[in-house]
Design an enzyme around this catalytic site. Structure first.
Site, PDB file in Angstrom:
ATOM      1  N   LYS A  40       2.178 -11.860  -4.104  1.00  0.00           N
ATOM      2  CA  LYS A  40       1.935 -12.500  -2.801  1.00  0.00           C
ATOM      3  C   LYS A  40       1.070 -11.592  -1.919  1.00  0.00           C
ATOM      4  CE  LYS A  40       6.234 -10.577  -0.991  1.00  0.00           C
ATOM      5  NZ  LYS A  40       7.692 -10.806  -0.921  1.00  0.00           N
ATOM      6  N   TYR A  88     -11.957   7.570  22.676  1.00  0.00           N
ATOM      7  CA  TYR A  88     -11.398   6.847  23.823  1.00  0.00           C
ATOM      8  C   TYR A  88     -10.201   7.589  24.423  1.00  0.00           C
ATOM      9  CZ  TYR A  88     -13.830   2.564  22.312  1.00  0.00           C
ATOM     10  OH  TYR A  88     -14.760   1.633  21.972  1.00  0.00           O
TER      11      TYR A  88
HETATM   12  C1  LIG Z   1       8.467  -9.926  -1.704  1.00  0.00           C
HETATM   13  C2  LIG Z   1       9.582 -10.367  -2.524  1.00  0.00           C
HETATM   14  C3  LIG Z   1       9.964  -9.660  -3.673  1.00  0.00           C
HETATM   15  C4  LIG Z   1       9.400  -8.319  -4.032  1.00  0.00           C
HETATM   16  O1  LIG Z   1       9.934  -7.333  -3.193  1.00  0.00           O
HETATM   17  P1  LIG Z   1       9.712  -5.776  -3.473  1.00  0.00           P
HETATM   18  O2  LIG Z   1      10.553  -5.094  -2.490  1.00  0.00           O
HETATM   19  O3  LIG Z   1       8.243  -5.530  -3.245  1.00  0.00           O
HETATM   20  O4  LIG Z   1      10.092  -5.542  -4.880  1.00  0.00           O
HETATM   21  C5  LIG Z   1      10.946 -10.200  -4.486  1.00  0.00           C
HETATM   22  N1  LIG Z   1      11.521 -11.381  -4.170  1.00  0.00           N
HETATM   23  C6  LIG Z   1      11.204 -12.084  -3.066  1.00  0.00           C
HETATM   24  C7  LIG Z   1      11.900 -13.360  -2.783  1.00  0.00           C
HETATM   25  C8  LIG Z   1      10.233 -11.599  -2.198  1.00  0.00           C
HETATM   26  O5  LIG Z   1       9.926 -12.286  -1.100  1.00  0.00           O
END
Ligand SMILES: *Cc1c(COP(=O)(O)O)cnc(C)c1O
Length: 390
Positions: A39, A273
């Site tokens: 993702k 800045y």
């Molecule tokens: C993002 C996510 C993961 C992976 O999480 P990590 O901490 O990066 O291993 C697994 N399951 C779900 C439902 C997620 O949203």
């Protein structure tokens, strides 16, 4: 020059990704399937190429957060199963089916909508049922007084003719946190997950083929029984976080830039800045084209260091939108054009994240679209994204 955008770039080491996949596979064993979480553009690493690599390596499943992320993979010829972890509007169900994408179902109301839309297509939508065992985010409620109604809702979902319930999953809230309290919380989530599965399978008269719950924290810190049918790590796959090194994992992204200008200022000169940094002596300052529009955190201003070939150079003054300044006073060989690592194999992202009061996930996700990704395999750059084309 092939790309004048080589100002700041991210090297994505596909050999490191391969190493991480193999180390994790060794850990989980042959009978457990592997879902790679890609993702958010594979946590900023580029989901298409990382997914292609995972597909070649023999991973079993991918997970994304939304339908557009899923379709991006399909359009780029990724054929392996893809699970959408987040919500998809019911108007898109026909496209889920068309692109052979698996959808999470998080409550009864959505199950009904998805079922109706799938039936309109005369097809079945493949789904994984999501349980809320203590994350308090998405998923069928099933703790305490919600146990019976949860089991009932899930069983009815499994029986809907437009849905094919291939899997069931839950998500841990504190599996990556230390301490007995968190361990107990995680054990309770796991135990509840198992009880619900058992009760649903009993009522439904069938078994789920894919039961999964193990994220990074669970894969790194919890016993093998937590792996169930499939594990679901994200951060570990990319080689970050406090558990990565001991598991033999390597960071996949190295974020690099180079020095565009060098100037020498007398003592008492205010840099950038707001003038929060004033030189105390004659100071040699390098300007690097990496600012908050590229994904740097302005909160790190005047606090962090970037790594040059002569070691760590302190970042000085406020970080600007497109640039920041580093102190290279005692680094005579660092010159205009010299490479500087922002994070990667030399400058640990874990430390940088800690300095920024955040987690490594946020730093890699923040690397913006303006930063080209260079994909490396066996020391060679095999693909580049975002070249100067006009
Ligand atoms: C993002 C996510 C993961 C992976 O999480 P990590 O901490 O990066 O291993 C697994 N399951 C779900 C439902 C997620 O949203």
């Amino acid at each position: 020059m092939e790309s004048t955008l080589r100002r700041t770039w991210a090297e994505i080491d596909l050999d490191a990704l391969e190493n991480n996949y193999h180390r994790l596979k060794e850990r989980i064993g042959d009978n457990v399937k592997f879902l790679g979480v890609v993702k958010a553009d594979a946590y900023g690493h580029g989901s298409v190429i990382c997914s292609r690599k995972l597909e070649q390596l023999g991973a079993d499943y991918l997970a994304v957060s939304s339908i557009d992320e899923a379709i991006e993979l399909r359009v780029n010829k990724i054929q392996m199963p893809i699970l959408i972890l987040g919500h998809t509007p019911k108007e898109q169900v026909a496209r889920l089916i068309e692109f052979d994408i698996t959808q999470a179902v998080t409550c009864w109301a959505k199950a009904v909508e998805f079922n109706e839309e799938a039936q309109k297509c005369g097809k079945k939508l493949r789904v994984h049922i999501k349980l809320d065992t203590g994350m308090s985010r998405l998923g069928f409620l099933c703790a305490n007084e919600n146990f019976e109604s949860g089991v009932e809702g899930i069983t009815k979902t499994c029986q809907l003719p437009g849905l094919e319930a291939e899997g069931i999953f839950t998500h841990f809230a504190v599996s990556d946190e230390p301490g007995e309290e968190c361990a107990e919380y995680t054990r309770n989530q796991f135990e509840l997950f198992n009880r619900v599965i058992h009760a649903v399978e009993e009522k439904w008269g069938r078994k789920f083929s894919l039961r999964h719950c193990a994220n990074t924290g669970a894969v790194a810190c919890y016993p093998k029984e937590y792996y169930m049918d499939m594990v679901r790590p994200g951060l570990l796959l990319y080689g970050y976080g406090e558990f990565a090194e001991e598991l033999g994992l390597q960071p996949v992204m190295s974020l690099k830039t180079n020095i565009s200008t060098i100037k020498i200022y007398p003592a008492g000169t205010a840099i950038s800045y707001g003038g929060i940094f004033k030189t105390e002596k004659t100071t040699r300052i390098g300007v690097v084209p990496y600012g908050y529009a590229d994904g740097f955190f302005r909160s790190l201003s005047n606090k962090c260091s970037l790594v040059t070939k002569e070691g760590k150079a302190k970042q000085r003054g406020k970080i600007c939108m497109d640039m920041c300044m580093i102190d290279i006073t005692d680094m005579p060989s660092v010159d205009v054009g010299s490479e500087v690592e922002i994070f990667g194999k030399q400058n640990s992202i874990n430390e940088l994240a800690e300095l920024a009061g955040t987690i490594p996930y946020e730093l890699t996700c923040a690397v913006s679209k303006r930063v080209p990704r260079f994909y490396q395999e066996k020391e060679e750059i095999i693909e580049k994204e975002l070249l100067l084309r006009w």
